[in-house]
Design a protein around this motif. Sequence first.
Motif, PDB file in Angstrom:
ATOM      1  N   SER A 120       0.811  -1.220   0.000  1.00 40.27           N
ATOM      2  CA  SER A 120       0.000   0.000   0.000  1.00 40.27           C
ATOM      3  C   SER A 120       0.847   1.275   0.000  1.00 40.27           C
ATOM      4  O   SER A 120       0.303   2.378   0.090  1.00 40.27           O
ATOM      5  N   ASP A 158      -4.674   0.346  -6.742  1.00 37.98           N
ATOM      6  CA  ASP A 158      -3.992   0.086  -5.479  1.00 37.98           C
ATOM      7  C   ASP A 158      -4.704   0.698  -4.280  1.00 37.98           C
ATOM      8  O   ASP A 158      -4.256   0.523  -3.146  1.00 37.98           O
ATOM      9  N   TRP A 161      -5.938  -1.681  -1.243  1.00 41.88           N
ATOM     10  CA  TRP A 161      -5.088  -2.262  -0.193  1.00 41.88           C
ATOM     11  C   TRP A 161      -5.357  -1.538   1.132  1.00 41.88           C
ATOM     12  O   TRP A 161      -4.480  -0.895   1.686  1.00 41.88           O
ATOM     13  N   GLU A 162      -6.570  -1.666   1.625  1.00 36.51           N
ATOM     14  CA  GLU A 162      -6.928  -1.064   2.914  1.00 36.51           C
ATOM     15  C   GLU A 162      -6.680  -2.050   4.045  1.00 36.51           C
ATOM     16  O   GLU A 162      -6.605  -3.261   3.837  1.00 36.51           O
TER      17      GLU A 162
END
Length: 347
Positions: A120, A158, A161-162
């Motif tokens: 991330s 992208d 991506w948490e």
Amino acid sequence: MQPLDDGTRPWTEPGLYSVAPGVYRIPLPMPNDGLRAVNVYALTDGESLTLVDSGWALDEAHARLASALSGIGAGLADIDRFLITHIHRDHYSLAVELRRKYGTPVALGAGERTTLDTVSEPGRMPMADQVALLRQAGGAPVVDALAALFRSVPAQDDSLWEQPDDWLEPGRTPAAGGRRSLEVVHTPGHTAGHVVFDDADAGLLFTGDHVLPHITPSIGLHAAPPPLPLRDFLASLASVRARPDRQMLPAHGPVSPSVHARVDELLDHHERRFDRIAATVADGAHTAYEVASRLTWTRRARALDELDPFNRMLAVLEVAAHLDVLVTREMLTVETGEDGVRRFDPV
């Protein structure tokens, strides 16, 4: 859509398949991928609903998941929780997308923290760690092929991506509203924080990508790679083999009757690969790229150059991982040259 008996159709065919009482398999599509589909598993007591893995955040996957759940009288908003086996897009990203819309909690193995932080990072180059490892492996031609591939492929989102809502540690976790209990088992190797879920009461093991029925999972797609991912993977296989046998519910491929049987095949495969790789080094191949170029790949016994750039990368990194374990077994030595390439020799 009505539930179908599992095993009566090709495993990738869209639908809702009954695996066991209250457990359903839902194959979802993947974009331009040789794996062709990813299995999501729905666990329900008729009121509450837990999903093991989620699928890739694609419009088609979103629609197929909604259609499949309608077969058990549920919708996307009725999902109570996602239990994710590992931090790859085909397992994690649709869960994040659905959480944004419905607030559904997402749980992920605690061992994936470093990986998630790494992927991330803003502006991170795709496959950054793999490119570095390929250069160490003497695989500059593969790096060039990957660069050409990435120039022609649309950028991935992208933003998905948490962080998860819950970090899973080994032990019990509830599913289906707490009426079902799964054991979280840490199985690093394919990723650093991969987990499998053991339903002891039903005799089921949700194996994610750790144990697959048709292929051996890659161990070269790590962000922030660990020192010896293949050693970790083999140890995880041994730990699963030491547990009671279960019906295998994999992420890719059909449901299979015995986890133990497939683990035995995988362990045997890797030992034979160790022997072949050690013999290839003794025969004069000194880098992972040179060794990979002398081996054959896939069940069709293809040469390295016959593979697409992505699978060429996986092949070279798989050889590099085997070489590193052979060094720990004191069967090979390794030196890094001024060019940064690692070269191996027999002891």
